[in-house]
Design a protein around this motif. Structure first.
Motif, mmCIF file in Angstrom:
data_model
loop_
_atom_site.group_PDB
_atom_site.id
_atom_site.type_symbol
_atom_site.label_atom_id
_atom_site.label_comp_id
_atom_site.label_asym_id
_atom_site.label_seq_id
_atom_site.Cartn_x
_atom_site.Cartn_y
_atom_site.Cartn_z
ATOM 1 N N PHE A 2 20.529 6.560 37.328
ATOM 2 C CA PHE A 2 21.855 6.471 36.712
ATOM 3 C C PHE A 2 22.774 5.347 37.642
ATOM 4 C CE2 PHE A 2 26.210 9.036 37.457
ATOM 5 C CZ PHE A 2 26.584 8.974 36.308
ATOM 6 N N ILE A 3 23.612 4.710 36.792
ATOM 7 C CA ILE A 3 24.036 3.592 37.114
ATOM 8 C C ILE A 3 25.574 4.086 38.080
ATOM 9 C CG2 ILE A 3 25.007 1.484 36.862
ATOM 10 C CD1 ILE A 3 22.785 1.345 34.529
ATOM 11 N N THR A 4 25.780 3.753 39.076
ATOM 12 C CA THR A 4 27.176 4.324 39.630
ATOM 13 C C THR A 4 27.873 2.940 40.157
ATOM 14 O OG1 THR A 4 26.210 4.789 42.054
ATOM 15 C CG2 THR A 4 26.485 6.650 40.178
ATOM 16 N N ARG A 5 27.656 1.719 40.000
ATOM 17 C CA ARG A 5 28.496 0.675 40.306
ATOM 18 C C ARG A 5 28.389 -0.377 38.825
ATOM 19 N NH1 ARG A 5 28.815 3.619 43.968
ATOM 20 N NH2 ARG A 5 29.182 3.151 46.138
ATOM 21 N N PRO A 6 29.477 -0.850 38.673
ATOM 22 C CA PRO A 6 30.834 -0.624 39.373
ATOM 23 C C PRO A 6 31.346 0.756 38.771
ATOM 24 C CG PRO A 6 30.797 -2.144 37.445
ATOM 25 C CD PRO A 6 29.521 -1.823 37.819
ATOM 26 N N TRP A 7 32.244 1.114 39.478
ATOM 27 C CA TRP A 7 32.876 2.361 39.114
ATOM 28 C C TRP A 7 34.420 2.785 39.455
ATOM 29 C CZ3 TRP A 7 29.699 6.689 37.461
ATOM 30 C CH2 TRP A 7 30.273 7.898 37.322
ATOM 31 N N THR A 8 35.080 3.052 38.436
ATOM 32 C CA THR A 8 36.469 3.361 38.603
ATOM 33 C C THR A 8 36.898 4.750 38.502
ATOM 34 O OG1 THR A 8 36.992 2.318 36.334
ATOM 35 C CG2 THR A 8 37.091 0.828 38.473
ATOM 36 N N ILE A 9 38.205 5.172 39.118
ATOM 37 C CA ILE A 9 38.610 6.358 38.621
ATOM 38 C C ILE A 9 40.112 6.097 38.300
ATOM 39 C CG2 ILE A 9 39.475 8.646 39.437
ATOM 40 C CD1 ILE A 9 37.381 9.091 41.272
ATOM 41 N N GLU A 10 40.501 6.395 36.940
ATOM 42 C CA GLU A 10 41.611 6.155 36.332
ATOM 43 C C GLU A 10 42.599 7.446 36.737
ATOM 44 O OE1 GLU A 10 41.268 5.304 32.309
ATOM 45 O OE2 GLU A 10 43.551 5.847 31.952
ATOM 46 N N VAL A 11 43.734 7.206 37.368
ATOM 47 C CA VAL A 11 44.481 8.335 37.565
ATOM 48 C C VAL A 11 46.001 8.172 36.990
ATOM 49 C CG1 VAL A 11 45.492 9.698 39.609
ATOM 50 C CG2 VAL A 11 43.486 8.479 40.090
ATOM 51 N N GLY A 12 46.258 9.233 36.452
ATOM 52 C CA GLY A 12 47.566 8.816 35.335
ATOM 53 C C GLY A 12 48.282 10.269 35.042
ATOM 54 N N GLY A 13 48.873 10.283 34.242
ATOM 55 C CA GLY A 13 49.693 11.392 33.566
ATOM 56 C C GLY A 13 51.212 11.435 34.201
ATOM 57 N N LEU A 14 51.464 12.598 34.540
ATOM 58 C CA LEU A 14 52.849 12.757 35.059
ATOM 59 C C LEU A 14 52.704 12.320 36.692
ATOM 60 C CD1 LEU A 14 53.570 16.564 33.533
ATOM 61 C CD2 LEU A 14 54.158 14.071 32.751
ATOM 62 N N VAL A 15 52.800 11.026 36.685
ATOM 63 C CA VAL A 15 52.753 10.394 38.129
ATOM 64 C C VAL A 15 53.737 9.246 38.010
ATOM 65 C CG1 VAL A 15 50.606 11.063 38.805
ATOM 66 C CG2 VAL A 15 50.932 8.977 37.546
ATOM 67 N N ARG A 16 54.227 8.732 39.245
ATOM 68 C CA ARG A 16 55.246 7.632 39.133
ATOM 69 C C ARG A 16 54.414 6.346 39.192
ATOM 70 N NH1 ARG A 16 58.564 10.093 42.647
ATOM 71 N NH2 ARG A 16 59.655 11.103 41.245
ATOM 72 N N LYS A 17 53.233 6.472 40.000
ATOM 73 C CA LYS A 17 52.534 5.231 39.957
ATOM 74 C C LYS A 17 51.193 5.322 39.639
ATOM 75 C CE LYS A 17 55.175 3.584 44.068
ATOM 76 N NZ LYS A 17 55.071 3.447 45.543
ATOM 77 N N ILE A 65 33.604 19.512 39.829
ATOM 78 C CA ILE A 65 33.185 18.554 38.852
ATOM 79 C C ILE A 65 32.696 17.275 39.484
ATOM 80 C CG2 ILE A 65 35.491 17.845 38.455
ATOM 81 C CD1 ILE A 65 35.119 17.063 35.667
ATOM 82 N N LYS A 66 31.384 16.784 38.982
ATOM 83 C CA LYS A 66 30.948 15.534 39.537
ATOM 84 C C LYS A 66 31.246 14.316 38.969
ATOM 85 C CE LYS A 66 26.486 18.190 40.909
ATOM 86 N NZ LYS A 66 25.197 18.516 40.510
ATOM 87 N N SER A 67 30.807 13.124 39.324
ATOM 88 C CA SER A 67 31.012 11.781 38.876
ATOM 89 C C SER A 67 32.221 11.757 37.964
ATOM 90 C CB SER A 67 29.740 11.456 37.956
ATOM 91 O OG SER A 67 28.515 11.775 38.702
ATOM 92 N N ILE A 68 33.405 11.802 38.904
ATOM 93 C CA ILE A 68 34.442 11.677 38.144
ATOM 94 C C ILE A 68 34.959 10.143 37.734
ATOM 95 C CG2 ILE A 68 37.042 12.213 38.438
ATOM 96 C CD1 ILE A 68 36.334 14.367 40.529
ATOM 97 N N VAL A 69 35.573 10.309 36.598
ATOM 98 C CA VAL A 69 36.265 8.973 36.030
ATOM 99 C C VAL A 69 37.625 8.971 35.882
ATOM 100 C CG1 VAL A 69 34.000 7.900 35.359
ATOM 101 C CG2 VAL A 69 35.216 9.365 33.705
ATOM 102 N N LYS A 70 38.089 10.109 35.373
ATOM 103 C CA LYS A 70 39.554 10.336 35.180
ATOM 104 C C LYS A 70 40.151 11.425 35.990
ATOM 105 C CE LYS A 70 40.162 8.607 30.590
ATOM 106 N NZ LYS A 70 39.822 8.934 29.089
ATOM 107 N N ILE A 71 41.667 11.395 36.397
ATOM 108 C CA ILE A 71 42.345 12.329 37.031
ATOM 109 C C ILE A 71 43.579 12.378 36.174
ATOM 110 C CG2 ILE A 71 43.461 13.242 39.077
ATOM 111 C CD1 ILE A 71 41.036 12.496 40.715
ATOM 112 N N ASN A 72 44.099 13.480 35.541
ATOM 113 C CA ASN A 72 45.257 13.219 34.742
ATOM 114 C C ASN A 72 46.267 14.636 35.330
ATOM 115 O OD1 ASN A 72 46.724 12.030 32.757
ATOM 116 N ND2 ASN A 72 45.981 13.467 31.585
#
Ligand code: MTE
Length: 320
Positions: free
Chosen positions: A103-118, A241-248
């Motif tokens: 399983f390829i885990t680089r590069p890896w990003t987590i996008e954090v958004g939704g009801l947030v200021r930044k 939850i494993k191998s997270i890519v998004k938090i909303n």
């Protein structure tokens, strides 16, 4: 089919001895190779090779806050990394390590958004620089087994503070990567993919809730949710939850994978509770991996003093 009599056979049609012998050797070699291949195939099937040792790097500068240690016996690295639930790779606990090996885990990003200021997309290398702590937690699966695991990670609150949740944010939704080229199909997993989970915002901000980047001093092995996963120790393991890519961040309760798959069996909260049966089995006891007898399951997995107040006034038999 026409069968020729011996005197009708021309000498030119007769195979000379040398050719005959080498042809026989060739056939014999072919049969032998075929049999060996088949035997090897059956042997491999019955005795899959052990996964290669995981070449995960040490995590440097890990602090060990005394609040989050335990005197309970830890499960071994081998137990923790060879008995896994990760349906994207396999529904067999002992096969996940092998299936997730590449399983390829680089590069890896987590996008954090939704009801947030930044809103922000974080690179895993940046997250690995957040102060890493060892958190030794009990881990209780809804199936009735448990382990004690020395995770490494940082509190989810550290990340959420950076994006500044808005007053309207009440829940946090998480999503795992789904890459059909690297993972098996959602059909064979029997659940909808990508795997999704969620917490109420106050649960997400609780000091026990972490994003784990490793275990036993090393970066997270693939089968345990590399490169980064959630750990909520007072809830059944499927919430982690494993191998997270998004938090909303959301205003309403987000959908969760096992609740979608079987709403009468798995609720949104899924707090460990020995007094509430799973519709098909009791949750009163559990099998600690490596032990022979079952032990009693504790309310909130033994973290009632820390998290009980989050659920004051809620009927735990109703809010499953
Ligand atoms: N996360 C994803 N993406 N896919 C899964 O199948 N299984 C869950 C949880 N997180 C799962 C997941 C379940 S049921 C459990 S018990 C734990 O991961 C198992 O974690 P472990 O393999 O590190 O013990």
């Amino acid at each position: 089919m026409v069968i020729k009599k011996p005197n009708e056979i021309k000498s030119s049609e007769i195979t000379d001895e040398q050719t005959y012998l080498s042809r026989r050797n060739f056939i014999r070699a072919g049969l032998l190779a075929g049999t060996t291949l088949a035997t090897t195939g059956v042997y491999r099937f019955l005795n899959p090779p052990p996964p290669k040792p995981f070449i995960t790097a040490e995590i440097q500068d890990v602090t060990k806050p005394t609040d989050f240690q335990t005197t309970e016996k830890l499960n071994t690295f081998e137990e923790i990394t060879n008995y896994n639930n990760y349906y994207e790779f396999s529904t067999s606990k002992t096969a996940v390590a092998r299936q997730a090996e590449n399983f390829i885990t680089r590069p890896w990003t987590i996008e954090v958004g939704g009801l947030v200021r930044k809103p922000k997309t974080f690179d895993i290398e940046e997250l690995l620089k957040f102060g890493q702590e060892e958190r030794i937690y009990r881990f209780r699966c809804v199936e009735g087994w448990s382990m004690v695991i020395p995770w490494i990670g940082f509190s989810l609150k550290t990340l959420l503070d950076k994006v500044e949740p808005l007053g309207t944010a009440k829940y946090v939704a998480f999503e795992t990567l789904y890459d059909s080229k690297q993972m098996q199909s959602s059909f064979s997993a029997g659940i909808d993919l990508p795997y999704v989970e969620g917490l109420r915002l106050d649960e997400a901000l609780h000091p026990l809730t972490i994003l784990a980047t490793g275990l036993y001093g090393k970066q997270m092995p693939n089968q345990n949710g590399a490169p980064i996963r959630l750990i909520v120790p007072w809830k059944y393991g499927f919430k982690s939850i494993k191998s997270i890519v998004k938090i909303n961040l959301t205003s309403s309760e987000p959908p969760t994978t096992w609740n979608i798959a079987a709403p009468s069996e798995y609720g949104f909260y899924s707090n460990v509770n020995p007094n509430v049966r799973h519709p098909r089995w009791s949750q009163a006891t559990e099998k600690r991996i490596g032990e022979y007898t079952r032990r009693e399951t504790l309310l909130f997995n033994g973290y009632a003093d820390e998290v009980g107040k989050l659920y004051e006034g809620m009927d735990l038999k109703r809010f499953l």
